[in-house]
Design an enzyme around this catalytic site. Structure first.
Site, PDB file in Angstrom:
ATOM      1  N   HIS A  62      -1.098  12.351  52.323  1.00 33.34           N
ATOM      2  CA  HIS A  62      -1.356  11.075  52.988  1.00 33.34           C
ATOM      3  C   HIS A  62      -0.051  10.513  53.537  1.00 33.34           C
ATOM      4  O   HIS A  62       1.024  11.059  53.280  1.00 33.34           O
ATOM      5  CB  HIS A  62      -2.074  10.085  52.056  1.00 33.34           C
ATOM      6  CG  HIS A  62      -1.271   9.608  50.873  1.00 33.34           C
ATOM      7  ND1 HIS A  62      -0.796  10.452  49.896  1.00 33.34           N
ATOM      8  CD2 HIS A  62      -0.868   8.357  50.504  1.00 33.34           C
ATOM      9  CE1 HIS A  62      -0.152   9.742  48.984  1.00 33.34           C
ATOM     10  NE2 HIS A  62      -0.164   8.470  49.333  1.00 33.34           N
ATOM     11  N   HIS A  64       1.692   7.694  53.081  1.00 34.20           N
ATOM     12  CA  HIS A  64       2.625   6.792  52.408  1.00 34.20           C
ATOM     13  C   HIS A  64       3.977   7.502  52.373  1.00 34.20           C
ATOM     14  O   HIS A  64       4.057   8.720  52.148  1.00 34.20           O
ATOM     15  CB  HIS A  64       2.155   6.442  50.992  1.00 34.20           C
ATOM     16  CG  HIS A  64       1.117   5.355  50.982  1.00 34.20           C
ATOM     17  ND1 HIS A  64       0.169   5.229  49.997  1.00 34.20           N
ATOM     18  CD2 HIS A  64       0.887   4.350  51.864  1.00 34.20           C
ATOM     19  CE1 HIS A  64      -0.604   4.171  50.260  1.00 34.20           C
ATOM     20  NE2 HIS A  64      -0.186   3.625  51.389  1.00 34.20           N
ATOM     21  N   ASP A  66       6.381   7.868  50.385  1.00 33.12           N
ATOM     22  CA  ASP A  66       6.840   8.682  49.254  1.00 33.12           C
ATOM     23  C   ASP A  66       6.252  10.096  49.272  1.00 33.12           C
ATOM     24  O   ASP A  66       6.579  10.913  48.411  1.00 33.12           O
ATOM     25  CB  ASP A  66       6.556   7.983  47.909  1.00 33.12           C
ATOM     26  CG  ASP A  66       5.103   7.589  47.715  1.00 33.12           C
ATOM     27  OD1 ASP A  66       4.434   7.271  48.707  1.00 33.12           O
ATOM     28  OD2 ASP A  66       4.633   7.600  46.560  1.00 33.12           O
ATOM     29  N   HIS A  67       5.407  10.395  50.275  1.00 31.79           N
ATOM     30  CA  HIS A  67       4.815  11.736  50.369  1.00 31.79           C
ATOM     31  C   HIS A  67       5.180  12.469  51.652  1.00 31.79           C
ATOM     32  O   HIS A  67       4.868  13.648  51.788  1.00 31.79           O
ATOM     33  CB  HIS A  67       3.291  11.659  50.225  1.00 31.79           C
ATOM     34  CG  HIS A  67       2.880  11.165  48.882  1.00 31.79           C
ATOM     35  ND1 HIS A  67       2.435  11.996  47.873  1.00 31.79           N
ATOM     36  CD2 HIS A  67       2.905   9.911  48.355  1.00 31.79           C
ATOM     37  CE1 HIS A  67       2.200  11.271  46.787  1.00 31.79           C
ATOM     38  NE2 HIS A  67       2.475  10.003  47.049  1.00 31.79           N
ATOM     39  N   HIS A 142      -7.783   6.217  47.930  1.00 24.17           N
ATOM     40  CA  HIS A 142      -6.462   5.598  47.942  1.00 24.17           C
ATOM     41  C   HIS A 142      -6.452   4.489  48.996  1.00 24.17           C
ATOM     42  O   HIS A 142      -7.441   4.301  49.706  1.00 24.17           O
ATOM     43  CB  HIS A 142      -5.421   6.686  48.218  1.00 24.17           C
ATOM     44  CG  HIS A 142      -4.020   6.299  47.872  1.00 24.17           C
ATOM     45  ND1 HIS A 142      -3.684   5.632  46.725  1.00 24.17           N
ATOM     46  CD2 HIS A 142      -2.852   6.509  48.523  1.00 24.17           C
ATOM     47  CE1 HIS A 142      -2.378   5.442  46.708  1.00 24.17           C
ATOM     48  NE2 HIS A 142      -1.850   5.949  47.790  1.00 24.17           N
ATOM     49  N   ASP A 212      -2.496  10.795  46.001  1.00 19.35           N
ATOM     50  CA  ASP A 212      -2.628   9.676  45.079  1.00 19.35           C
ATOM     51  C   ASP A 212      -4.098   9.253  45.055  1.00 19.35           C
ATOM     52  O   ASP A 212      -4.754   9.297  46.083  1.00 19.35           O
ATOM     53  CB  ASP A 212      -1.808   8.487  45.554  1.00 19.35           C
ATOM     54  CG  ASP A 212      -0.308   8.756  45.642  1.00 19.35           C
ATOM     55  OD1 ASP A 212       0.148   9.827  45.286  1.00 19.35           O
ATOM     56  OD2 ASP A 212       0.405   7.856  46.116  1.00 19.35           O
ATOM     57  N   HIS A 270       3.909  11.544  39.474  1.00 16.71           N
ATOM     58  CA  HIS A 270       3.859  10.352  40.327  1.00 16.71           C
ATOM     59  C   HIS A 270       4.068   9.089  39.496  1.00 16.71           C
ATOM     60  O   HIS A 270       3.369   8.090  39.614  1.00 16.71           O
ATOM     61  CB  HIS A 270       2.522  10.286  41.084  1.00 16.71           C
ATOM     62  CG  HIS A 270       2.528   9.364  42.255  1.00 16.71           C
ATOM     63  ND1 HIS A 270       2.068   8.066  42.176  1.00 16.71           N
ATOM     64  CD2 HIS A 270       2.939   9.518  43.530  1.00 16.71           C
ATOM     65  CE1 HIS A 270       2.183   7.493  43.360  1.00 16.71           C
ATOM     66  NE2 HIS A 270       2.713   8.352  44.199  1.00 16.71           N
TER      67      HIS A 270
HETATM   68 ZN   LIG Z   1       2.562   8.005  46.264  1.00 17.67          ZN
HETATM   69 ZN   LIG Z   2       0.147   6.611  48.198  1.00 17.71          ZN
END
Ligand SMILES: [Zn+2]
Ligand SMILES: [Zn+2]
Length: 305
Positions: A62, A64, A66-67, A142, A212, A270
């Protein structure tokens, strides 16, 4: 053949000094698949001696940061090192546009063929296949569209018992036996019974990546009995309300899903940066599902055939 997972990063939201954003490397035979690519992933790949030029597919769950914030940096380095091998990125709608825009304004013309496969993250669907492996999307729940990935080896060939094979068999008939068929005569009668001359094939291994997401039981049929389940466990269960509100899961929920899906091994990750010590998350999960492990950076898990 190798089937090995290496944890490259396991922190959620903001990185910490000891934990990088999410990324994992799955090596199957001589193929390297990168799963998510948080900021700093290329530095981590160097640290753990993963040759990024060998990565053939990148799967992004996805959008976001952090990914996927490490993706353009990694692609740029591949380009600067004059990669020529084609690369395919599987990700949600918008990823193609984001990367293309960065390339456009940095005047980057990649030295290799880069292909985007846009995913429908809301369905369970096969998105990749090669000689040995299939990959399916796993719908997550999510704050933005998000999917996990199920990596599953294809059924393998049966082993021939050479001492029991009749001499008259042709090479195509031997292949047929390896695939599980009986050899028939012209009248349709069984001439060589498969079970008499072959033994069971090696096990087909499987890995499910779920991040997530909120706790989501409807994916259980897809991940039932997998060898290894990675499930996000951002919070302890005393923060279940916050997990629900932010569309994440707790360690207890991850373990409950592992138990209900009868997986063989659970890996949780995570983690929220609030947890300097991860032991309480592990303890909480193990109370429900004992074969739980922490997805700490550098950890390598090999699955046996
Ligand atoms: Zn994340
Ligand atoms: Zn996320």
């Amino acid at each position: 053949m190798d089937f090995e997972l290496k944890i490259i990063g396991s922190s959620s939201a903001t990185p910490s000094i000891n934990r990088n954003h999410t990324a994992q490397v799955l090596t199957i035979g001589n193929q390297i698949h990168l799963i998510d690519c948080g900021e700093g992933t290329q530095m981590q790949l160097m640290r753990y001696k993963v040759k990024h030029q060998r990565i053939c597919n990148i799967f992004i769950s996805h959008l976001h940061g952090d990914h996927f914030f490490g993706l353009f940096g990694l692609l740029s380095t591949m380009h600067l090192q004059q990669r020529t091998a084609p690369l395919t990125i599987y990700g949600p709608p918008g990823l193609d546009e984001l990367i293309t825009l960065q390339a456009k304004h940095s005047n980057t013309f990649f030295s290799f063929r880069l292909t985007f496969q846009e995913l429908n993250t809301s369905v369970y669907k096969q998105i990749y296949e090669d000689k040995f492996l299939t990959v399916h999307t796993l719908p997550m729940q999510h704050r933005v569209v998000c999917c996990g990935f199920l990596f599953r080896e294809k059924l393998k060939l049966r082993h021939l018992i050479k001492t029991k094979l009749p001499d008259f068999l042709t090479p195509p008939q031997l292949v047929y036996l390896k695939n599980g068929g009986d050899i028939l005569d012209e009248a349709g009668h069984v001439l060589v019974k498969n079970a008499d001359v072959t033994t069971e094939p090696n096990r087909s291994r499987s890995y499910a990546y779920c991040s997530d997401t909120r706790y989501k039981e409807d994916i259980i049929p897809y991940i039932q009995g997998v060898d290894l389940l990675y499930h996000e466990a951002t919070f302890l269960d005393n923060m279940r309300e916050r997990a629900e509100y932010t569309f994440h899961s707790t360690a207890l929920q991850a373990a409950t899903l592992a138990l209900k899906a009868q997986v063989k091994r659970l890996l949780i990750g995570h983690f929220s940066v609030r947890y300097k010590d991860l032991t309480p998350l592990l303890v909480e999960a193990k109370e429900v599902f004992d074969n739980t492990h922490l997805a700490v950076e550098g950890k390598t898990i090999g699955l046996l055939e």
